[in-house]
Design a protein around this motif. Structure first.
Motif, PDB file in Angstrom:
ATOM      1  N   ILE A   1       0.841  -1.206   0.000  1.00  0.00           N
ATOM      2  CA  ILE A   1       0.000   0.000   0.000  1.00  0.00           C
ATOM      3  C   ILE A   1       0.873   1.252   0.000  1.00  0.00           C
ATOM      4  O   ILE A   1       0.616   2.215  -0.723  1.00  0.00           O
ATOM      5  CB  ILE A   1      -0.933   0.006   1.228  1.00  0.00           C
ATOM      6  CG1 ILE A   1      -1.841  -1.230   1.221  1.00  0.00           C
ATOM      7  CG2 ILE A   1      -1.751   1.280   1.267  1.00  0.00           C
ATOM      8  CD1 ILE A   1      -2.754  -1.337   0.037  1.00  0.00           C
TER       9      ILE A   1
ATOM     10  N   THR B   1      -8.717   1.370   3.325  1.00  0.00           N
ATOM     11  CA  THR B   1      -8.195   1.886   4.600  1.00  0.00           C
ATOM     12  C   THR B   1      -7.209   0.887   5.206  1.00  0.00           C
ATOM     13  O   THR B   1      -7.025   0.841   6.424  1.00  0.00           O
ATOM     14  CB  THR B   1      -9.352   2.121   5.591  1.00  0.00           C
ATOM     15  OG1 THR B   1     -10.071   0.889   5.782  1.00  0.00           O
ATOM     16  CG2 THR B   1     -10.301   3.189   5.072  1.00  0.00           C
ATOM     17  N   ARG B   2      -6.580   0.107   4.382  1.00  0.00           N
ATOM     18  CA  ARG B   2      -5.701  -0.950   4.873  1.00  0.00           C
ATOM     19  C   ARG B   2      -4.359  -0.420   5.349  1.00  0.00           C
ATOM     20  O   ARG B   2      -3.937   0.691   5.011  1.00  0.00           O
ATOM     21  CB  ARG B   2      -5.490  -2.013   3.783  1.00  0.00           C
ATOM     22  CG  ARG B   2      -6.772  -2.794   3.489  1.00  0.00           C
ATOM     23  CD  ARG B   2      -6.505  -4.051   2.693  1.00  0.00           C
ATOM     24  NE  ARG B   2      -6.106  -3.762   1.321  1.00  0.00           N
ATOM     25  CZ  ARG B   2      -5.043  -4.287   0.729  1.00  0.00           C
ATOM     26  NH1 ARG B   2      -4.239  -5.082   1.402  1.00  0.00           N
ATOM     27  NH2 ARG B   2      -4.759  -4.005  -0.524  1.00  0.00           N
ATOM     28  N   ASP B   3      -3.659  -1.259   6.105  1.00  0.00           N
ATOM     29  CA  ASP B   3      -2.337  -0.941   6.653  1.00  0.00           C
ATOM     30  C   ASP B   3      -1.360  -0.663   5.511  1.00  0.00           C
ATOM     31  O   ASP B   3      -1.281  -1.441   4.554  1.00  0.00           O
ATOM     32  CB  ASP B   3      -1.843  -2.136   7.475  1.00  0.00           C
ATOM     33  CG  ASP B   3      -0.537  -1.855   8.204  1.00  0.00           C
ATOM     34  OD1 ASP B   3       0.204  -0.950   7.781  1.00  0.00           O
ATOM     35  OD2 ASP B   3      -0.255  -2.554   9.196  1.00  0.00           O
TER      36      ASP B   3
ATOM     37  N   SER C   1       0.728  -3.580   4.235  1.00  0.00           N
ATOM     38  CA  SER C   1       0.129  -4.766   3.615  1.00  0.00           C
ATOM     39  C   SER C   1       0.297  -4.714   2.100  1.00  0.00           C
ATOM     40  O   SER C   1       0.487  -3.652   1.505  1.00  0.00           O
ATOM     41  CB  SER C   1      -1.351  -4.862   3.982  1.00  0.00           C
ATOM     42  OG  SER C   1      -2.060  -3.757   3.472  1.00  0.00           O
TER      43      SER C   1
ATOM     44  N   PRO D   1      -3.355  -8.762  -1.414  1.00  0.00           N
ATOM     45  CA  PRO D   1      -3.054  -9.567  -0.221  1.00  0.00           C
ATOM     46  C   PRO D   1      -3.313 -11.054  -0.375  1.00  0.00           C
ATOM     47  O   PRO D   1      -2.777 -11.852   0.390  1.00  0.00           O
ATOM     48  CB  PRO D   1      -3.985  -8.964   0.844  1.00  0.00           C
ATOM     49  CG  PRO D   1      -5.127  -8.400   0.063  1.00  0.00           C
ATOM     50  CD  PRO D   1      -4.534  -7.895  -1.215  1.00  0.00           C
TER      51      PRO D   1
END
Length: 473
Positions: free
Chosen positions: A326, A364-366, A369, A373
């Protein structure tokens, strides 16, 4: 922005859920409504030992969503089983070899008086083995240590040579060499395969599989019978022969084993000027616009559809896409942080057509990551794209996008053809060659250097170059 994002999402998810979505490594051998199983392919070199081409493990559920969540842990168990098989099929597990090596160790450490007794014990044991395998068990009492001549049965002769320290299994130090190397896991696997092929050939032609008995002629015979007569492509053959040559180089550095019988055994490469571009040995090619249109309009799953578009509109390699996180997709650019060359570490502007899709993938992912995924780590040098590469090959052939010539090893089109297509379109649009090269991550020795541009100018040139590439209508 919301409406645009929704429209782009629909265009990128066509047919993605057809057939139940992502079913990688999953199967229902007893049909719909029964338990799901996870499947792992067994390497060819281990199929005889395991007696199977693939391993399966029940996930004890008929719910596909539960099976998807449980498959990775089950797959790890199956891969561990394959790894254990690889270790236990080593020649070091052969009972006679273990016994011979035990004698050898004792002989090396024994006092001089004890050595003579051990040599007689070795001779007696070799005679027993000879008798067990159909020989006479007879030996010359005046020359009990001349194991090369008596007893005559191969197993007993090999035992005597090993136990007395006169011969060493050719693969005895293979893992020690590989563990001390900096080779990738794939290269190590190629080396193991090469040694397995050499061992199988030695058994087939009744040739001793020892370091000491591997002569220049033996190496030549192996090359000619296994690769030349079988019409194996020179590139594949040379990869195997190179592995054997490098192992013997390590044996020379470690134990002064010389000469190296694998020197100068490579097969000649085809002369570049004698290779017809459209022939079986000609270069691989870009996709045509019609092929790109067919691939992008087909019933690909969501991940594959998005990966194909990113490749077509960025020129990124498949493994580069698989490694994107990301945090690597900030400032409307893809940041490639791992590459084989210094030029490969670069930033590539995100095409305007891709931005809504990338925004949805990010959500809204880390930041740490992966952008994709669900791509599994195969355990091969952090490779996460082996499965999707195979999935694409199946998908491509199913849609009739193929170019396999008679006599060729593989098709002239593959996933890398998206990258070739991007480069072709960028150059056809009149972009400067060094700008295209910087986007592609190519090493460049062109006269026009990037020192002529400011950072802002180069960024604008690269962005304009990327935007000039248009998907087929």
């Amino acid at each position: 922005m919301g409406a645009a994002l929704g429209a782009a999402t629909l265009s990128f998810k066509f047919g993605s859920e057809k057939g139940g979505g992502d079913r990688r490594y999953l199967t229902q051998p007893r049909g719909p409504g029964t338990s799901w199983y996870v499947v792992a392919e067994v390497p060819r070199t281990l199929q005889t030992t395991l007696g199977k081409k693939r391993l399966m493990k029940s996930l004890e559920t008929d719910d596909l969503r539960v099976a998807r969540a449980k498959r990775w842990q089950a797959l790890t168990v199956l891969k561990a089983q394959i790894s254990e098989c690889r270790a236990t099929t080593s020649s070091a597990k052969d009972p006679l070899l273990l016994e011979a090596m035990a004698f050898r160790e004792e002989l090396l450490r024994a006092e001089p008086a004890r050595r003579d007794d051990l040599m007689y014990e070795i001779a007696d044991r070799a005679a027993e083995i000879d008798l067990t395998h159909g020989g006479t068990g007879a030996r010359d009492d005046h020359a009990p240590f001349e194991f090369e001549q008596a007893p005559p049965v191969q197993q007993s002769r090999d035992f005597a040579l090993l136990a007395s320290g006169k011969a060493t299994p050719a693969d005895l130090y293979l893992e020690r060499w590989l563990s001390s190397s900096t080779y990738s896991e794939r290269t190590k696997a190629d080396a193991r395969t090469a040694m397995s092929q050499f061992k199988a050939w030695c058994e087939k032609v009744n040739q001793a599989f020892f370091i000491e008995t591997t002569t220049d002629r033996i190496a030549s015979n192996f090359r000619d019978e296994v690769f030349v007569q079988a019409k194996v492509h020179p590139k594949t053959a040379n990869k195997k022969l190179s592995a054997l040559r490098q192992h013997w180089e390590w044996l020379d550095r470690s134990f002064a084993v010389r000469p190296n019988p694998w020197m100068r055994k490579s097969l000649p490469k085809a002369k570049a000027h004698r290779v017809a571009p459209d022939g079986p040995d000609g270069p691989e090619r870009p996709f045509t616009d019609d092929e790109v249109r067919t691939l992008l309009a087909g019933p690909a799953d969501t991940d594959l559809a998005n990966v194909m578009r990113i490749a077509a509109l960025s020129g990124l390699r498949l493994d580069e896409i698989g490694q994107l996180r990301i945090a690597d997709c900030a400032d409307e650019s893809f940041a490639v942080t791992r590459s084989k060359t210094a030029a490969g570490v670069r930033t590539v502007p995100i095409h305007s057509v891709l931005r809504p899709v990338v925004a949805e993938l990010i959500g809204t992912r880390d930041p740490k990551s992966f952008l994709f995924p669900d791509l599994p780590d195969t355990g091969w040098d952090d490779n996460r794209t082996m499965a999707i590469s195979k999935r694409f090959a199946y998908y491509r052939k199913k849609l009739g996008v193929d170019d396999k010539r008679v006599g060729a090893r593989r098709s002239k089109v593959n996933f890398h053809s998206f990258r070739r297509w991007f480069a072709t379109k960028a150059e056809d649009a009149g972009n400067r060659e060094n700008v295209v090269g910087d986007i592609m991550g190519h090493e460049s020795d062109l006269g026009i250097t990037f020192g002529l541009y400011s950072h802002a100018q180069l960024k604008r040139l690269k962005k304009a170059c990327v935007e000039s590439v248009k998907l087929p209508a």
